[in-house]
Design an enzyme around this catalytic site. Structure first.
Site, mmCIF file in Angstrom:
data_model
loop_
_atom_site.group_PDB
_atom_site.id
_atom_site.type_symbol
_atom_site.label_atom_id
_atom_site.label_comp_id
_atom_site.label_asym_id
_atom_site.label_seq_id
_atom_site.Cartn_x
_atom_site.Cartn_y
_atom_site.Cartn_z
ATOM 1 N N SER A 83 0.801 -1.227 0.000
ATOM 2 C CA SER A 83 0.000 0.000 0.000
ATOM 3 C C SER A 83 0.834 1.278 0.000
ATOM 4 C CB SER A 83 -0.943 0.017 1.205
ATOM 5 O OG SER A 83 -0.216 0.153 2.407
ATOM 6 N N LYS A 156 0.919 4.655 6.746
ATOM 7 C CA LYS A 156 0.388 5.522 5.698
ATOM 8 C C LYS A 156 1.076 6.887 5.788
ATOM 9 C CE LYS A 156 -2.854 2.388 4.812
ATOM 10 N NZ LYS A 156 -2.748 1.528 3.611
#
Length: 297
Positions: A83, A156
């Site tokens: 990701s 993230k």
């Protein structure tokens, strides 16, 4: 006639005495270890014991120091997904600065590790390598000598801070933060800024996060069903720290710097033209109408 024979007092060595009956003065039988042999044995055993005690103390101190460092300063994490490509790839190991956010403020552009804020992660079946290996790995991970497997953590990039108004997207397909469009060099080549349109204001005490591999990252966008930013934003209290370096594999080792130029022109919340302190939307070609959370085909 005067005798000139030498006289031997008890305990003295008599060269004419039968050697088989020699008494060492301590009652030792012939052939038994003398006091010198027993002394050397005791000395060797004492030295071995001291070395073992010193080894145990050094190991205990190293483990304690590693635990302190892991708990309050830095911790290693293993990257289990794609990701964050191409900034981070599967099986990378990163070092996280745990002074963020308690001592050092989190900033836009930081790559942060945070605890699952609420069922973002699906259950992953535990793989056993045997009780011995599993036990050793758990202990070493607990004290910080092995990277955390990130079973309950995500990584993230911070796009918005508390109060920031974030819109996707402008006429050029860019995210805007407080009315300023972002140029994002870290986004994976071939990806758009977002295939999900949104218009949100980050609540107090939270951050808005997105993966660099935008088409393969279930981030804040996917966990904000009401489209306000309230549910998709991550509590700052859930942040474990900021990822500051890649340490493994060695050919990928390096610092994870903050993209200063990307967010340099972003003003404080409410200071941008067309954005009020309560986070009302500026007029942009792509943000008219109700915010949508549906993916494009």
């Amino acid at each position: 006639m005067t005798s000139h024979e030498a006289r031997f007092e008890p305990g003295q060595y008599d060269p004419d005495a039968p050697q088989g009956s020699l008494d060492d003065g301590l009652g030792a039988d012939a052939g038994a270890p003398g006091p010198g042999g027993r002394g050397r044995g005791r000395a060797a055993a004492g030295a071995a014991g001291a070395a073992l005690r010193e080894f145990v103390v050094v190991v205990a101190m190293a483990l304690a120091l590693s635990f302190v460092v892991k708990t309050w300063l830095v911790q290693a994490f293993y990257i289990p997904s794609g990701s964050m490509e191409d900034t981070l790839i599967l099986n990378d190991r990163v070092v996280v600065n745990k002074l963020v956010p308690d001592v050092v403020d989190v900033q836009r552009g930081d790559v942060v590790v945070f605890q699952d804020p609420g069922e973002w992660l699906s259950a992953v079946p535990e793989v056993s390598h045997g009780p011995l290996r599993d036990g050793v790995e758990r202990v070493l991970s607990f004290v910080g000598l092995l990277p955390d497997t990130s079973d309950n953590h995500l990584i993230k990039r911070v796009i918005g801070l508390p109060g920031d108004h974030i819109v996707c997207c402008d006429a050029q397909g860019r995210l805007t933060v407080n009315g300023v469009p972002l140029t994002e060099p870290y986004v994976k080549a071939g990806d758009v800024a977002s295939s999900i349109t949104f218009d949100i204001t980050v609540p107090a005490g939270k951050i808005w996060v997105m993966g660099d591999h935008r088409s393969d990252s279930e981030d804040s966008r996917f966990h904000d069903p009401d489209g306000t930013g309230g549910q998709g934003s991550v509590p700052i209290a859930d942040i474990t720290g900021r990822a500051v370096a890649k340490v493994w594999p060695l050919d990928r080792a390096g610092w994870l710097s903050r993209p200063e130029s990307t967010f340099k022109g972003v003003p404080a919340p409410g200071a941008s033209s067309g954005t009020s302190p309560n986070g009302s939307s500026p007029s942009t070609p792509s943000s008219s109408g109700a915010p949508s959370t549906s993916t494009s085909p």
